[in-house]
Design a protein around this motif. Structure first.
Motif, PDB file in Angstrom:
ATOM      1  N   ARG A  12       7.372  89.689 -32.235  1.00  0.00           N
ATOM      2  CA  ARG A  12       7.492  91.128 -32.535  1.00  0.00           C
ATOM      3  C   ARG A  12       7.779  91.940 -31.275  1.00  0.00           C
ATOM      4  N   CYS A  13       7.116  91.586 -30.198  1.00  0.00           N
ATOM      5  CA  CYS A  13       7.321  92.303 -28.934  1.00  0.00           C
ATOM      6  C   CYS A  13       8.749  92.113 -28.431  1.00  0.00           C
TER       7      CYS A  13
ATOM      8  N   SER B  99      16.075  85.954 -32.055  1.00  0.00           N
ATOM      9  CA  SER B  99      17.102  86.640 -32.824  1.00  0.00           C
ATOM     10  C   SER B  99      16.499  87.876 -33.477  1.00  0.00           C
ATOM     11  N   ALA B 100      17.315  88.884 -33.651  1.00  0.00           N
ATOM     12  CA  ALA B 100      16.869  90.086 -34.356  1.00  0.00           C
ATOM     13  C   ALA B 100      16.566  89.768 -35.816  1.00  0.00           C
ATOM     14  N   ARG B 101      17.123  88.673 -36.320  1.00  0.00           N
ATOM     15  CA  ARG B 101      16.933  88.303 -37.719  1.00  0.00           C
ATOM     16  C   ARG B 101      15.722  87.399 -37.954  1.00  0.00           C
ATOM     17  N   THR B 102      15.061  86.975 -36.881  1.00  0.00           N
ATOM     18  CA  THR B 102      13.892  86.107 -37.030  1.00  0.00           C
ATOM     19  C   THR B 102      12.787  86.869 -37.758  1.00  0.00           C
TER      20      THR B 102
ATOM     21  N   ASN C 252       6.837  86.957 -39.137  1.00  0.00           N
ATOM     22  CA  ASN C 252       5.697  86.572 -39.967  1.00  0.00           C
ATOM     23  C   ASN C 252       5.713  85.087 -40.312  1.00  0.00           C
ATOM     24  N   THR C 253       6.863  84.447 -40.201  1.00  0.00           N
ATOM     25  CA  THR C 253       6.964  83.021 -40.530  1.00  0.00           C
ATOM     26  C   THR C 253       6.870  82.127 -39.302  1.00  0.00           C
ATOM     27  N   VAL C 254       6.787  82.720 -38.118  1.00  0.00           N
ATOM     28  CA  VAL C 254       6.681  81.951 -36.878  1.00  0.00           C
ATOM     29  C   VAL C 254       5.361  81.220 -36.866  1.00  0.00           C
ATOM     30  N   ARG C 255       5.389  79.961 -36.537  1.00  0.00           N
ATOM     31  CA  ARG C 255       4.164  79.145 -36.462  1.00  0.00           C
ATOM     32  C   ARG C 255       3.993  78.701 -35.080  1.00  0.00           C
TER      33      ARG C 255
END
Length: 118
Positions: free
Chosen positions: A75-76, A109-112, A115-118
């Motif tokens: 997010r940052c 990426s701006a599209r990442t 919330n799904t990052v693990r």
């Protein structure tokens, strides 16, 4: 001096944008932007990647130990990218971890979806 002023502004913007989320994760946007501060010229103008930039990428990767930390770092990074706008070269940003030989668990990426990052 101009780059330092822009970086300081970027840090403040990131802190304001993500302040409500900061209590959930151990990592802060200040730590993220501080770690990546030496990457600013490379990400906006190109050229060579400063050694301090890669050290910062490695430091950030080691700081983001938990899923919440990695989501917060994501997010940052996205907030910083939005603040830089068209000055940011998205391709260089996406390739930066690999160029620094740092493996991260999510694409830059701006599209990442952070919330799904693990």
């Amino acid at each position: 001096m101009e780059g330092l002023l822009k970086l300081s502004t970027l840090v403040i913007v990131c802190m304001l944008v993500t302040a409500p989320m900061a209590s959930e994760a151990a990592i802060s946007c200040g730590a993220v932007t501080g770690s990546l501060g030496q990457c600013y010229n490379y990400l906006t103008r190109g050229g060579f990647i400063p050694r301090g930039c890669c050290s910062g990428v490695q430091r950030l990767n080691s700081l983001a130990r938990t899923t919440r930390d990695r989501q917060q770092a994501c997010r940052c990074i996205q907030g910083a990218a939005r603040a830089l706008g068209s000055r940011l070269n998205a391709g260089r940003a996406a390739r930066l971890p690999g160029a620094c030989r740092v493996r991260i668990s999510y694409p830059i990426s701006a599209r990442t979806n952070c919330n799904t990052v693990r």
